[in-house]
Design a protein around this motif. Structure first.
Motif, PDB file in Angstrom:
ATOM      1  N   LEU A  58       0.811  -1.212   0.000  1.00  0.00           N
ATOM      2  CA  LEU A  58       0.000   0.000   0.000  1.00  0.00           C
ATOM      3  C   LEU A  58       0.843   1.261   0.000  1.00  0.00           C
ATOM      4  CD1 LEU A  58      -2.841  -1.059   2.450  1.00  0.00           C
ATOM      5  CD2 LEU A  58      -2.773  -1.214  -0.047  1.00  0.00           C
ATOM      6  N   LYS A  59       2.058   1.179   0.552  1.00  0.00           N
ATOM      7  CA  LYS A  59       2.949   2.347   0.548  1.00  0.00           C
ATOM      8  C   LYS A  59       3.516   2.627  -0.840  1.00  0.00           C
ATOM      9  CE  LYS A  59       4.464   1.879   5.367  1.00  0.00           C
ATOM     10  NZ  LYS A  59       5.593   1.468   6.258  1.00  0.00           N
ATOM     11  N   ALA A  60       3.663   1.594  -1.655  1.00  0.00           N
ATOM     12  CA  ALA A  60       4.267   1.774  -2.989  1.00  0.00           C
ATOM     13  C   ALA A  60       3.657   0.769  -3.958  1.00  0.00           C
ATOM     14  CB  ALA A  60       5.776   1.601  -2.909  1.00  0.00           C
ATOM     15  N   PRO A  61       2.356   0.872  -4.253  1.00  0.00           N
ATOM     16  CA  PRO A  61       1.696  -0.156  -5.069  1.00  0.00           C
ATOM     17  C   PRO A  61       2.272  -0.306  -6.466  1.00  0.00           C
ATOM     18  CG  PRO A  61       0.275   1.756  -4.776  1.00  0.00           C
ATOM     19  CD  PRO A  61       1.425   1.933  -3.838  1.00  0.00           C
ATOM     20  N   ASP A 117      -5.911 -14.688   3.916  1.00  0.00           N
ATOM     21  CA  ASP A 117      -7.163 -14.103   3.431  1.00  0.00           C
ATOM     22  C   ASP A 117      -6.920 -13.382   2.103  1.00  0.00           C
ATOM     23  OD1 ASP A 117      -9.591 -12.908   3.038  1.00  0.00           O
ATOM     24  OD2 ASP A 117      -9.720 -11.990   5.033  1.00  0.00           O
ATOM     25  N   TYR A 118      -7.017 -14.146   1.012  1.00  0.00           N
ATOM     26  CA  TYR A 118      -6.760 -13.552  -0.294  1.00  0.00           C
ATOM     27  C   TYR A 118      -7.877 -12.638  -0.745  1.00  0.00           C
ATOM     28  CZ  TYR A 118      -2.378 -15.902  -0.970  1.00  0.00           C
ATOM     29  OH  TYR A 118      -1.060 -16.276  -0.839  1.00  0.00           O
ATOM     30  N   ARG A 119      -9.088 -12.868  -0.286  1.00  0.00           N
ATOM     31  CA  ARG A 119     -10.162 -11.932  -0.622  1.00  0.00           C
ATOM     32  C   ARG A 119      -9.809 -10.538  -0.103  1.00  0.00           C
ATOM     33  NH1 ARG A 119     -15.466 -12.646  -1.861  1.00  0.00           N
ATOM     34  NH2 ARG A 119     -15.417 -14.834  -1.199  1.00  0.00           N
ATOM     35  N   THR A 144      -8.103  -5.105  -0.987  1.00  0.00           N
ATOM     36  CA  THR A 144      -7.403  -3.932  -0.459  1.00  0.00           C
ATOM     37  C   THR A 144      -6.475  -3.333  -1.499  1.00  0.00           C
ATOM     38  OG1 THR A 144      -7.495  -4.901   1.765  1.00  0.00           O
ATOM     39  CG2 THR A 144      -5.960  -3.094   1.420  1.00  0.00           C
ATOM     40  N   VAL A 145      -5.727  -4.163  -2.213  1.00  0.00           N
ATOM     41  CA  VAL A 145      -4.839  -3.659  -3.255  1.00  0.00           C
ATOM     42  C   VAL A 145      -5.646  -3.009  -4.373  1.00  0.00           C
ATOM     43  CG1 VAL A 145      -3.170  -4.309  -5.031  1.00  0.00           C
ATOM     44  CG2 VAL A 145      -3.000  -5.289  -2.735  1.00  0.00           C
TER      45      VAL A 145
END
Length: 353
Positions: free
Chosen positions: A261-264, A296-298, A303-304
């Motif tokens: 999340l910091k550097a997608p 939890d891949y869902r 989130t990504v």
């Protein structure tokens, strides 16, 4: 009639495979495979997913061929690619370009097999360094590594090797990061992107400064425009279990997802590998097929995909199971792992609120 791009692609794949194989009507891939292997029965094809609320971005499901190394080494790439197309994979990541007892194959033939089965090559794992000066690694044969990736039309080429070539001190990892920048610049000059794939040890601490996590050194010292990351999600959560405390036993918790999340944009590739939490294991997890474990891949995909400024189409989700070929750990066989993992990921739906 509403146009369905995925259905159109599936039809194109089917026609392409029939032209390539020249198989008479009614002959199935399972029958072809049955005459050449004594492994577990080939699973049925994954049904084409329906609906428009899938969590997995279209066209971005891949598999690391290391998962299927027993099959490529005996049946060859052609029949393995045929199976992967039946399971509705879009992409493959290579772990070598040879096929063992199935016989010699060249890169032009390999590229044609991808095309004929409606697959794309997304990347390739190549060693970082070796004591053998003739080894096929970035350190010893950079030009050839890039030539081969370019010949196959791969957008990415990277290494699954730890950056500990010079040790596990801060300066040692800075030195490795400098070499990674060199490889990244050489790759970019060819229109490619260089990437690093992690295991758990990257998240351990520098031997000369236990306050510093080595993965943070790698991120800080590599140029984000030249060096990209492939997060192996399983190994990152193993690291969370193993390295949540420093050598002096002070807490050092971290969340793998936070790095993304910091550097997608630095994380175009992900290894989707599942594990069942088991504290009897040193790593804290035991590998299983995707969907059978506790990761939890869902949540991870959702989130990504929701990250502001992040286009889901910029990420590739690559199935891998390291021990899929081990009969003791996975008696159903590596083809079953490929099928079941694809079925689970393609079945994930966005949660409505």
């Amino acid at each position: 009639m509403t146009h369905d791009p995925e259905r159109t692609r599936d039809l194109a794949r089917t026609l392409a495979r029939r032209r390539f194989l020249g198989v008479a009507a009614g002959t199935t891939a399972a029958a072809l495979l049955g005459a050449h292997t004594a492994t577990a029965a080939v699973p049925a094809a994954v049904p084409a997913p329906q609906g428009h609320r899938r969590l997995l971005p279209p066209g971005r499901l891949g598999i690391q061929l290391y998962t299927l190394r027993d099959q490529t080494g005996s049946l060859g790439f052609a029949r393995v690619f045929e199976e992967l197309a039946r399971y509705h994979y879009d992409e493959v990541e290579f772990a070598g370009y040879t096929q063992g007892s199935a016989g010699p194959i060249n890169l032009a033939q390999l590229k044609r097999l991808l095309r004929d089965n409606g697959l794309r090559g997304v990347g390739s794992h190549v060693g970082y360094s070796s004591t053998d000066p003739n080894a096929y690694t970035f350190a010893t044969n950079l030009t050839q590594v890039l030539d081969d990736a370019e010949a196959l039309g791969l957008p990415y080429v990277g290494t699954p090797s730890s950056p500990n070539r010079y040790g596990d001190t801060v300066d040692a990892w800075k030195r490795a990061a400098e070499e990674f920048n060199t490889y990244g610049a050489a790759a970019r000059a060819r229109g490619l992107r260089f990437y690093h794939h992690n295991h758990a040890e990257e998240f351990s601490f520098a031997t000369d400064d236990p306050r510093i996590r080595l993965y943070d050194v790698l991120l800080a010292e590599t140029d984000p425009d030249l060096v990209f990351l492939e997060m192996d999600i399983f190994w990152a959560y193993v690291a969370q279990y193993r390295f949540s405390r420093r050598p002096d036993d002070t807490p050092a918790p971290f969340e793998p997802l936070d790095y993304v999340l910091k550097a997608p944009n630095r994380y175009p590739l992900f290894h989707v590998k599942d594990g069942e939490h088991d504290t009897a294991e040193q790593d804290g997890y035991r590998m299983v097929d995707v969907g059978d474990g506790d990761i939890d891949y869902r949540r991870f995909l959702a989130t990504v995909n929701r990250r502001k400024g992040c286009d889901p189409r910029d990420h590739h989700w690559i199935v891998e199971r390291d021990d899929a070929v081990d009969p003791a750990a996975n008696p159903a066989g590596s083809l079953s792992t490929a099928e079941r993992s694809a079925r689970h990921l393609r079945g994930l739906r966005r949660q409505e609120h």
